[in-house]
Design a protein around this motif. Structure first.
Motif, mmCIF file in Angstrom:
data_model
loop_
_atom_site.group_PDB
_atom_site.id
_atom_site.type_symbol
_atom_site.label_atom_id
_atom_site.label_comp_id
_atom_site.label_asym_id
_atom_site.label_seq_id
_atom_site.Cartn_x
_atom_site.Cartn_y
_atom_site.Cartn_z
ATOM 1 N N LEU A 42 44.831 39.448 -62.468
ATOM 2 C CA LEU A 42 46.269 39.646 -62.635
ATOM 3 C C LEU A 42 46.747 38.964 -63.913
ATOM 4 O O LEU A 42 47.556 39.517 -64.655
ATOM 5 C CB LEU A 42 47.029 39.113 -61.418
ATOM 6 N N GLY A 43 46.213 37.781 -64.194
ATOM 7 C CA GLY A 43 46.588 37.071 -65.417
ATOM 8 C C GLY A 43 46.262 37.862 -66.669
ATOM 9 O O GLY A 43 47.062 37.918 -67.607
ATOM 10 N N GLU A 44 45.101 38.496 -66.697
ATOM 11 C CA GLU A 44 44.722 39.316 -67.856
ATOM 12 C C GLU A 44 45.639 40.525 -68.001
ATOM 13 O O GLU A 44 46.043 40.893 -69.101
ATOM 14 C CB GLU A 44 43.257 39.754 -67.753
ATOM 15 N N TYR A 45 45.974 41.150 -66.873
ATOM 16 C CA TYR A 45 46.903 42.286 -66.907
ATOM 17 C C TYR A 45 48.278 41.833 -67.418
ATOM 18 O O TYR A 45 48.872 42.476 -68.286
ATOM 19 C CB TYR A 45 47.022 42.911 -65.514
ATOM 20 N N VAL A 46 48.758 40.715 -66.913
ATOM 21 C CA VAL A 46 50.063 40.211 -67.332
ATOM 22 C C VAL A 46 50.051 39.858 -68.816
ATOM 23 O O VAL A 46 51.022 40.096 -69.526
ATOM 24 C CB VAL A 46 50.497 39.029 -66.436
ATOM 25 N N ARG A 47 48.951 39.320 -69.320
ATOM 26 C CA ARG A 47 48.851 39.041 -70.761
ATOM 27 C C ARG A 47 48.928 40.340 -71.564
ATOM 28 O O ARG A 47 49.533 40.384 -72.634
ATOM 29 C CB ARG A 47 47.585 38.259 -71.073
ATOM 30 N N ALA A 48 48.314 41.406 -71.055
ATOM 31 C CA ALA A 48 48.397 42.704 -71.737
ATOM 32 C C ALA A 48 49.835 43.222 -71.729
ATOM 33 O O ALA A 48 50.320 43.757 -72.729
ATOM 34 C CB ALA A 48 47.451 43.710 -71.078
ATOM 35 N N VAL A 49 50.538 43.054 -70.608
ATOM 36 C CA VAL A 49 51.943 43.451 -70.539
ATOM 37 C C VAL A 49 52.768 42.603 -71.503
ATOM 38 O O VAL A 49 53.609 43.123 -72.242
ATOM 39 C CB VAL A 49 52.485 43.351 -69.095
ATOM 40 N N ALA A 50 52.514 41.294 -71.527
ATOM 41 C CA ALA A 50 53.247 40.400 -72.428
ATOM 42 C C ALA A 50 53.064 40.827 -73.880
ATOM 43 O O ALA A 50 54.026 40.849 -74.654
ATOM 44 C CB ALA A 50 52.800 38.954 -72.229
ATOM 45 N N ALA A 51 51.844 41.180 -74.256
ATOM 46 C CA ALA A 51 51.581 41.627 -75.624
ATOM 47 C C ALA A 51 52.351 42.916 -75.920
ATOM 48 O O ALA A 51 52.935 43.066 -76.996
ATOM 49 C CB ALA A 51 50.080 41.832 -75.836
ATOM 50 N N ALA A 52 52.379 43.836 -74.947
ATOM 51 C CA ALA A 52 53.103 45.096 -75.152
ATOM 52 C C ALA A 52 54.605 44.874 -75.259
ATOM 53 O O ALA A 52 55.291 45.552 -76.022
ATOM 54 C CB ALA A 52 52.790 46.072 -74.007
ATOM 55 N N VAL A 53 55.126 43.903 -74.513
ATOM 56 C CA VAL A 53 56.550 43.602 -74.522
ATOM 57 C C VAL A 53 56.917 42.742 -75.728
ATOM 58 O O VAL A 53 58.057 42.732 -76.175
ATOM 59 C CB VAL A 53 56.960 42.924 -73.188
ATOM 60 N N GLY A 54 55.936 42.012 -76.245
ATOM 61 C CA GLY A 54 56.172 41.176 -77.416
ATOM 62 C C GLY A 54 56.557 39.747 -77.090
ATOM 63 O O GLY A 54 57.340 39.138 -77.815
ATOM 64 N N VAL A 55 56.020 39.214 -75.999
ATOM 65 C CA VAL A 55 56.262 37.808 -75.667
ATOM 66 C C VAL A 55 54.936 37.057 -75.649
ATOM 67 O O VAL A 55 53.890 37.628 -75.335
ATOM 68 C CB VAL A 55 57.010 37.633 -74.315
ATOM 69 N N PRO A 56 54.949 35.768 -75.975
ATOM 70 C CA PRO A 56 53.705 34.992 -75.994
ATOM 71 C C PRO A 56 53.196 34.694 -74.583
ATOM 72 O O PRO A 56 53.971 34.688 -73.621
ATOM 73 C CB PRO A 56 54.101 33.703 -76.710
ATOM 74 N N ASP A 57 51.896 34.444 -74.489
ATOM 75 C CA ASP A 57 51.278 34.094 -73.204
ATOM 76 C C ASP A 57 51.988 32.924 -72.529
ATOM 77 O O ASP A 57 52.051 32.850 -71.308
ATOM 78 C CB ASP A 57 49.803 33.724 -73.391
ATOM 79 N N GLU A 58 52.516 32.003 -73.326
ATOM 80 C CA GLU A 58 53.173 30.816 -72.782
ATOM 81 C C GLU A 58 54.429 31.164 -71.978
ATOM 82 O O GLU A 58 54.940 30.336 -71.230
ATOM 83 C CB GLU A 58 53.563 29.832 -73.896
ATOM 84 N N SER A 59 54.914 32.375 -72.140
ATOM 85 C CA SER A 59 56.119 32.809 -71.419
ATOM 86 C C SER A 59 55.772 33.520 -70.113
ATOM 87 O O SER A 59 56.622 34.180 -69.527
ATOM 88 C CB SER A 59 56.956 33.742 -72.295
ATOM 89 N N THR A 60 54.516 33.393 -69.671
ATOM 90 C CA THR A 60 54.084 34.088 -68.469
ATOM 91 C C THR A 60 53.544 33.116 -67.428
ATOM 92 O O THR A 60 53.041 32.049 -67.766
ATOM 93 C CB THR A 60 52.968 35.115 -68.780
ATOM 94 N N THR A 61 53.662 33.495 -66.177
ATOM 95 C CA THR A 61 53.006 32.787 -65.079
ATOM 96 C C THR A 61 52.517 33.808 -64.070
ATOM 97 O O THR A 61 53.084 34.898 -63.944
ATOM 98 C CB THR A 61 53.937 31.780 -64.363
ATOM 99 N N VAL A 62 51.473 33.428 -63.362
ATOM 100 C CA VAL A 62 50.897 34.245 -62.298
ATOM 101 C C VAL A 62 50.648 33.315 -61.123
ATOM 102 O O VAL A 62 50.213 32.181 -61.312
ATOM 103 C CB VAL A 62 49.575 34.897 -62.766
#
Length: 140
Positions: free
Chosen positions: A15-35
């Motif tokens: 899930l973390g890898e998927y969310v990182r891919a979504v973050a990249a598509a949306v244009g936000v850094p990994d640091e702005s994500t949590t799982v």
């Protein structure tokens, strides 16, 4: 087809890898994500946008294994976020570009998925892990 249940650690990684891919598509850094994997698998992306009706509150993109993606405005910590729109489409794991388009369309007032959706087709955690497996690129 029967899907074996993954352990929480592998599901969290997928899930973390998927969310990182979504973050990249949306244009936000990994640091702005949590799982988080608990009784419900969830994800959070903090977005840099502000919502016109609530300019003093942060906008977030949230995901859970029962309903998929939603765009919401953060409120006070003791209150639930205010949901702006739900991604419709019936897929718990839509392509990251589709999620980015959902964010863009909603911010521009072009998204009509505001009603609260029912649960996406019931899925096991094993089936969810299988859907997320293309996003796992290498062992850590």
């Amino acid at each position: 087809m029967e899907h074996p249940e993954p352990d929480a650690r592998n599901l969290e990684r997928s899930l973390g890898e998927y969310v990182r891919a979504v973050a990249a598509a949306v244009g936000v850094p990994d640091e702005s994500t949590t799982v988080e994997i608990s009784d419900t698998a969830t994800a959070y992306l903090g977005l840099p946008q502000r919502w016109i009706d609530r300019p003093d509150h942060d906008v977030m993109l949230v995901w859970n294994e029962r309903r998929g993606w939603s765009l919401a405005v953060e409120t006070d910590p003791a209150e639930d976020p205010v949901v702006i729109a739900h991604h419709d489409g019936g897929d718990l794991v839509p392509d990251p570009r589709a999620v980015a388009q959902f964010v863009t369309d909603t911010a521009a007032g072009r998204h009509t998925g505001r009603k609260r959706p029912g649960p996406v087709a019931a899925t096991t955690r094993g089936a969810l892990a299988e859907r997320l497996s293309p996003y796992v690129h290498h062992p850590r």
